[in-house]
Design a protein around this motif. Sequence first.
Motif, PDB file in Angstrom:
ATOM      1  N   PHE A   1       0.043   0.840 -16.208  1.00  0.00           N
ATOM      2  CA  PHE A   1       1.000  -0.249 -16.040  1.00  0.00           C
ATOM      3  C   PHE A   1       1.962  -0.123 -15.185  1.00  0.00           C
ATOM      4  CE2 PHE A   1       4.853  -2.606 -17.310  1.00  0.00           C
ATOM      5  CZ  PHE A   1       4.526  -3.935 -17.158  1.00  0.00           C
ATOM      6  N   GLN A   2       2.616   1.094 -15.340  1.00  0.00           N
ATOM      7  CA  GLN A   2       3.506   1.638 -14.207  1.00  0.00           C
ATOM      8  C   GLN A   2       3.089   1.722 -12.922  1.00  0.00           C
ATOM      9  OE1 GLN A   2       4.342   5.104 -16.581  1.00  0.00           O
ATOM     10  NE2 GLN A   2       6.499   4.657 -17.160  1.00  0.00           N
ATOM     11  N   VAL A   3       1.927   2.054 -12.581  1.00  0.00           N
ATOM     12  CA  VAL A   3       1.364   2.226 -11.343  1.00  0.00           C
ATOM     13  C   VAL A   3       1.187   0.578 -10.942  1.00  0.00           C
ATOM     14  CG1 VAL A   3      -0.826   2.562  -9.849  1.00  0.00           C
ATOM     15  CG2 VAL A   3      -0.176   4.344 -11.794  1.00  0.00           C
ATOM     16  N   PHE A   4       0.714  -0.177 -11.656  1.00  0.00           N
ATOM     17  CA  PHE A   4       0.775  -1.711 -11.384  1.00  0.00           C
ATOM     18  C   PHE A   4       2.119  -2.326 -10.902  1.00  0.00           C
ATOM     19  CE2 PHE A   4       1.155  -6.078 -12.350  1.00  0.00           C
ATOM     20  CZ  PHE A   4       0.410  -6.665 -11.222  1.00  0.00           C
ATOM     21  N   ARG A   5       2.987  -1.848 -12.025  1.00  0.00           N
ATOM     22  CA  ARG A   5       4.512  -2.635 -11.768  1.00  0.00           C
ATOM     23  C   ARG A   5       5.224  -2.097 -10.763  1.00  0.00           C
ATOM     24  NH1 ARG A   5       8.328  -3.770 -11.005  1.00  0.00           N
ATOM     25  NH2 ARG A   5      10.551  -4.299 -12.054  1.00  0.00           N
ATOM     26  N   HIS A   6       5.046  -0.576 -10.287  1.00  0.00           N
ATOM     27  CA  HIS A   6       6.067   0.065  -9.329  1.00  0.00           C
ATOM     28  C   HIS A   6       5.096   0.202  -7.852  1.00  0.00           C
ATOM     29  CE1 HIS A   6       9.281   0.409 -12.039  1.00  0.00           C
ATOM     30  NE2 HIS A   6       8.369   0.817 -12.801  1.00  0.00           N
ATOM     31  N   ILE A   7       3.984   0.092  -8.063  1.00  0.00           N
ATOM     32  CA  ILE A   7       2.979   0.445  -6.689  1.00  0.00           C
ATOM     33  C   ILE A   7       2.431  -0.633  -6.140  1.00  0.00           C
ATOM     34  CG2 ILE A   7       1.421   1.960  -5.531  1.00  0.00           C
ATOM     35  CD1 ILE A   7       3.789   3.601  -6.446  1.00  0.00           C
ATOM     36  N   THR A   8       1.051  -1.024  -6.883  1.00  0.00           N
ATOM     37  CA  THR A   8       0.467  -2.199  -6.843  1.00  0.00           C
ATOM     38  C   THR A   8       1.015  -3.597  -6.582  1.00  0.00           C
ATOM     39  OG1 THR A   8      -1.166  -0.874  -8.023  1.00  0.00           O
ATOM     40  CG2 THR A   8      -1.856  -3.076  -7.071  1.00  0.00           C
ATOM     41  N   PHE A   9       1.897  -4.048  -7.386  1.00  0.00           N
ATOM     42  CA  PHE A   9       2.370  -5.400  -7.401  1.00  0.00           C
ATOM     43  C   PHE A   9       3.459  -5.462  -6.400  1.00  0.00           C
ATOM     44  CE2 PHE A   9       5.106  -8.942  -8.749  1.00  0.00           C
ATOM     45  CZ  PHE A   9       4.057  -9.877  -8.801  1.00  0.00           C
ATOM     46  N   PRO A  10       4.384  -4.555  -6.043  1.00  0.00           N
ATOM     47  CA  PRO A  10       5.299  -4.849  -4.912  1.00  0.00           C
ATOM     48  C   PRO A  10       4.563  -4.760  -3.459  1.00  0.00           C
ATOM     49  CG  PRO A  10       6.089  -3.083  -6.275  1.00  0.00           C
ATOM     50  CD  PRO A  10       4.930  -3.509  -6.880  1.00  0.00           C
ATOM     51  N   LEU A  11       3.486  -4.077  -3.600  1.00  0.00           N
ATOM     52  CA  LEU A  11       2.776  -4.083  -1.988  1.00  0.00           C
ATOM     53  C   LEU A  11       1.540  -5.261  -1.897  1.00  0.00           C
ATOM     54  CD1 LEU A  11       1.672  -0.296  -2.041  1.00  0.00           C
ATOM     55  CD2 LEU A  11       3.613  -1.412  -0.775  1.00  0.00           C
ATOM     56  N   ILE A  12       1.578  -5.831  -3.109  1.00  0.00           N
ATOM     57  CA  ILE A  12       0.513  -7.202  -2.860  1.00  0.00           C
ATOM     58  C   ILE A  12       1.489  -8.411  -3.070  1.00  0.00           C
ATOM     59  CG2 ILE A  12      -1.442  -6.173  -3.730  1.00  0.00           C
ATOM     60  CD1 ILE A  12      -1.060  -7.976  -6.450  1.00  0.00           C
ATOM     61  N   TRP A  13       2.899  -8.205  -3.078  1.00  0.00           N
ATOM     62  CA  TRP A  13       3.682  -9.323  -3.298  1.00  0.00           C
ATOM     63  C   TRP A  13       3.679 -10.522  -2.072  1.00  0.00           C
ATOM     64  CZ3 TRP A  13       5.468 -12.686  -6.340  1.00  0.00           C
ATOM     65  CH2 TRP A  13       6.624 -13.595  -5.987  1.00  0.00           C
ATOM     66  N   GLU A  14       3.453  -9.983  -0.925  1.00  0.00           N
ATOM     67  CA  GLU A  14       3.467 -10.764   0.199  1.00  0.00           C
ATOM     68  C   GLU A  14       2.169 -12.011   0.030  1.00  0.00           C
ATOM     69  OE1 GLU A  14       5.401 -11.552   3.020  1.00  0.00           O
ATOM     70  OE2 GLU A  14       6.969 -10.242   1.752  1.00  0.00           O
TER      71      GLU A  14
ATOM     72  N   GLY B   1      10.745 -16.681  -3.747  1.00  0.00           N
ATOM     73  CA  GLY B   1       9.777 -15.451  -3.566  1.00  0.00           C
ATOM     74  C   GLY B   1      10.409 -14.344  -2.568  1.00  0.00           C
ATOM     75  N   ARG B   2      11.440 -14.876  -1.775  1.00  0.00           N
ATOM     76  CA  ARG B   2      12.254 -13.823  -0.815  1.00  0.00           C
ATOM     77  C   ARG B   2      13.249 -12.857  -1.618  1.00  0.00           C
ATOM     78  NH1 ARG B   2      13.657 -18.370   3.223  1.00  0.00           N
ATOM     79  NH2 ARG B   2      12.050 -18.222   4.730  1.00  0.00           N
ATOM     80  N   ARG B   3      13.522 -13.487  -2.922  1.00  0.00           N
ATOM     81  CA  ARG B   3      14.540 -12.296  -3.521  1.00  0.00           C
ATOM     82  C   ARG B   3      13.653 -10.913  -3.760  1.00  0.00           C
ATOM     83  NH1 ARG B   3      16.528 -16.934  -7.765  1.00  0.00           N
ATOM     84  NH2 ARG B   3      17.770 -18.394  -6.518  1.00  0.00           N
ATOM     85  N   GLY B   4      12.284 -11.259  -3.989  1.00  0.00           N
ATOM     86  CA  GLY B   4      11.881  -9.977  -4.104  1.00  0.00           C
ATOM     87  C   GLY B   4      11.013  -9.593  -2.846  1.00  0.00           C
ATOM     88  N   GLU B   5      11.391  -9.217  -1.734  1.00  0.00           N
ATOM     89  CA  GLU B   5      10.895  -9.043  -0.566  1.00  0.00           C
ATOM     90  C   GLU B   5       9.694  -8.032  -0.785  1.00  0.00           C
ATOM     91  OE1 GLU B   5      10.821 -10.718   2.003  1.00  0.00           O
ATOM     92  OE2 GLU B   5      12.359 -11.763   2.287  1.00  0.00           O
ATOM     93  N   GLY B   6       8.636  -8.146   0.015  1.00  0.00           N
ATOM     94  CA  GLY B   6       7.429  -7.364  -0.147  1.00  0.00           C
ATOM     95  C   GLY B   6       7.823  -5.965   0.634  1.00  0.00           C
ATOM     96  N   VAL B   7       7.136  -4.936   0.146  1.00  0.00           N
ATOM     97  CA  VAL B   7       7.443  -3.566   0.644  1.00  0.00           C
ATOM     98  C   VAL B   7       6.385  -3.351   1.792  1.00  0.00           C
ATOM     99  CG1 VAL B   7       7.280  -1.119   0.256  1.00  0.00           C
ATOM    100  CG2 VAL B   7       7.783  -2.866  -1.730  1.00  0.00           C
ATOM    101  N   GLU B   8       7.026  -2.894   2.882  1.00  0.00           N
ATOM    102  CA  GLU B   8       6.028  -2.502   4.051  1.00  0.00           C
ATOM    103  C   GLU B   8       5.347  -1.147   4.043  1.00  0.00           C
ATOM    104  OE1 GLU B   8       7.901  -3.163   7.761  1.00  0.00           O
ATOM    105  OE2 GLU B   8       8.639  -5.215   7.427  1.00  0.00           O
ATOM    106  N   TYR B   9       4.433  -1.374   4.402  1.00  0.00           N
ATOM    107  CA  TYR B   9       3.520   0.041   4.397  1.00  0.00           C
ATOM    108  C   TYR B   9       2.821   0.363   5.471  1.00  0.00           C
ATOM    109  CZ  TYR B   9       0.083  -2.811   2.056  1.00  0.00           C
ATOM    110  OH  TYR B   9      -0.847  -3.818   1.763  1.00  0.00           O
TER     111      TYR B   9
END
Lengths: 300, 450
Positions: free
Chosen positions: A205-218, A292-300
């Motif tokens: 869950f933590q991997v999804f919450r802190h890694i996957t979800f921010p990176l697929i937010w866009e 949606g802009r409030r939680g900007e996606g993470v660039e990678y």
Amino acid sequence: MKTRRYGIIDRQKRRMLIPFLLPALVLYGAITLYPGISTFYMSVMDWGGVGDPVFIGLDNFTRLVRDPTLIKAAGNTFFYVVVGGFILFPLAITFALATKSLRRGKLYRFLILAPIALSVTTAALLWKFAFNPNFGFVGDVFAALGLEALSSWEWLGEPSTALFIVVLASVWHGIGIWMLFFISAIERVPPELREAAILDGANAFQVFRHITFPLIWEMTRTLIILWIIQASQAFGFIIAMTNGGPLGATEVIGTYLYKQAFVQFEYGYAAAVAIVLSLVVVTLTVISRRIGRRGEGVEY
Amino acid sequence: MNTARARWAVAAGAALALGLTACAPPSTDPTPAPTAGGLSGTLEVVSYHPENTPLYDRLAELAEQFEAQHDGLTVEITFGGGPGMPPIMTRYLAGDAPDVNPTLGGQCPNGELIEGGLTYDLSDALKSDFGDGGTWEDAIHPAVRSQLDSWVDDSVCMAPESVTVIQFFYNKKIFAEHGLSVPETIDDLIETAAALKSAGQTPFAVTGTFAFYMQLYWDYLMLRHVGAEAYTHAIGGAQVTREPIPGERPLLADLPGVRDAARDLERLVSDGNILDGFRSTDFTAAQMSFFQGDAAMILMGSWLVSEMADAIPEDFEVGTFAFPVATGGAGDQATTIGGVQGLSVAADAKNPEAAIEWLKFIGQADVQATYASEFGAISGYKAAPAPEGFEAVVDMLADGEMQMMYFGLLGQSAEIQAAIHEPLTQLFFGQIGADEMVTQMSQRLDAANG
């Protein structure tokens, strides 16, 4: 103000562009601009389909505000968008993640995607029959589970549940596509980021919450906007399953617009409804983009 | 429907209307009768029934017979029922209407089509020879002839194909098993329903998804308790009667007998008298339930047997009876609600001569007799025999009046339709009582009529 002076070659290049752009511009004008302008024109007219349209100013729009059926339809459309979205997105993401990690994931993906091969009418009739209180299997399932009250419930005949069932049917039919979108987004997430998090002791869950979800937010944000546009125009499932009933409980703007134009032959009023529908879609899209802009996606 | 499609439809309609008004201004003059001569070319006929249904097959067979009578003529059949109707309407507006189009619910085509001069005026054609020594008009039942006139002008907008009447169909076996006879009064009907229910048999099959069919109960009760003219006037029905009704429009709630009608309706449809699941059961499924013996009666049009021909069990014995009378009711006790299933010709038909000959061909005694014997259709023509069980109806057509189906509500605005349908549906669903239904209908009709 400083203006750029174009040379002869630049001007010739610009002229050369015109013949190449012309076909696209003509097509765009014919299939988008002209109908759009005509709709605005028609929305200030009283026209039943034959004879001269009569200019009535903003009467169609003032009528919209006082039309209880349209107000109800707008509320139902909002319900469709919001409830459908809250069911669709968590499920699609869950399916995307689960089928990625499960054995025979591709088989499950195929099964989840399979309903999309059915036409909307066929899928809607399947659900309609399944929920029929006399011969539908849903009632039998509830009866087998000992839930007698639910087994005889008229899911599509009760105003309190009909729209929810239509939303479920619509989500079931299309979820496979949304799952594929999320699979493609998740597969773009660099695996080393997840592996590093796991090495650091993060659970799934933590991997999804802190890694996957921010990176697929866009991607998620774009899909939310797409869903809003699609769900605001809901039509096929409702016409086939309930035709807007019972008692208008599943009437949405799309079905109401259709009935005004092609059952009542009130083209002017239908055009006004179409404009309002367009404005609703644009407004919801803008709001969702802002949020949606409030939680900007993470660039990678 | 998505916005782009709506824009397209509206824009296309607007463009077509402008084109129509520019190129072909509507005319109120009767359309000139076609010139005589041999029939050739193509005749396009619209079918309300989809392919692979008995009534479509009948039409295809008739088309072959008509082609055989007229060398060089080809009859094309286009589906125009249900979802096929909007495209037909669009074709009318585009000046590309099919030659022959069936009319719905016993009403002329959309009034605006007539006002716009898009429907062929059959006035002159009806005076032509019908091949039996008399005119076409003479061959038609008087009660049917009166339904062929347009209500927006003096034109004749359709010719009859058949007549439909709304009546009760009942399962003879079930009635016999429970020792029941055909009810003659509304009180008898309510007692019959109670007897069936106490024996574990559901009395009525009704669809809860199509308000017009629920309206049939209400229309008959209003006809019996209140009368056609007062009810039509309260609806705001001057638009659907050829002559304006004199006097100020009365409030529905003030009509003598309206609350008796509402209370009878509540008694008929409450307490489990209707098939379980009717709220989400469409009319085909409701009709199927009746023929499967799940319900003992169904109030439906005379098209029921032909429409469901393929689904009726061989040993099913269907009986019919007229909607019972209201003892002491102030309304019309003998009148039947029904309509003429007509055929209209487009004003800009590509083959008007063939279209009119097709209408006459459909009315021929042998064609009508086959329709009656094979499909139970009631003919609008005097020469055709009455199908079994409908002899009294045919006698009435020869002598009497027929009340237009749905009291013309099909031609009314969405607000007026909703003013009747929503409270009515709420009563059927058990959400409100009789008095509340009348109050709501009355207030909403008043608001809708301005």
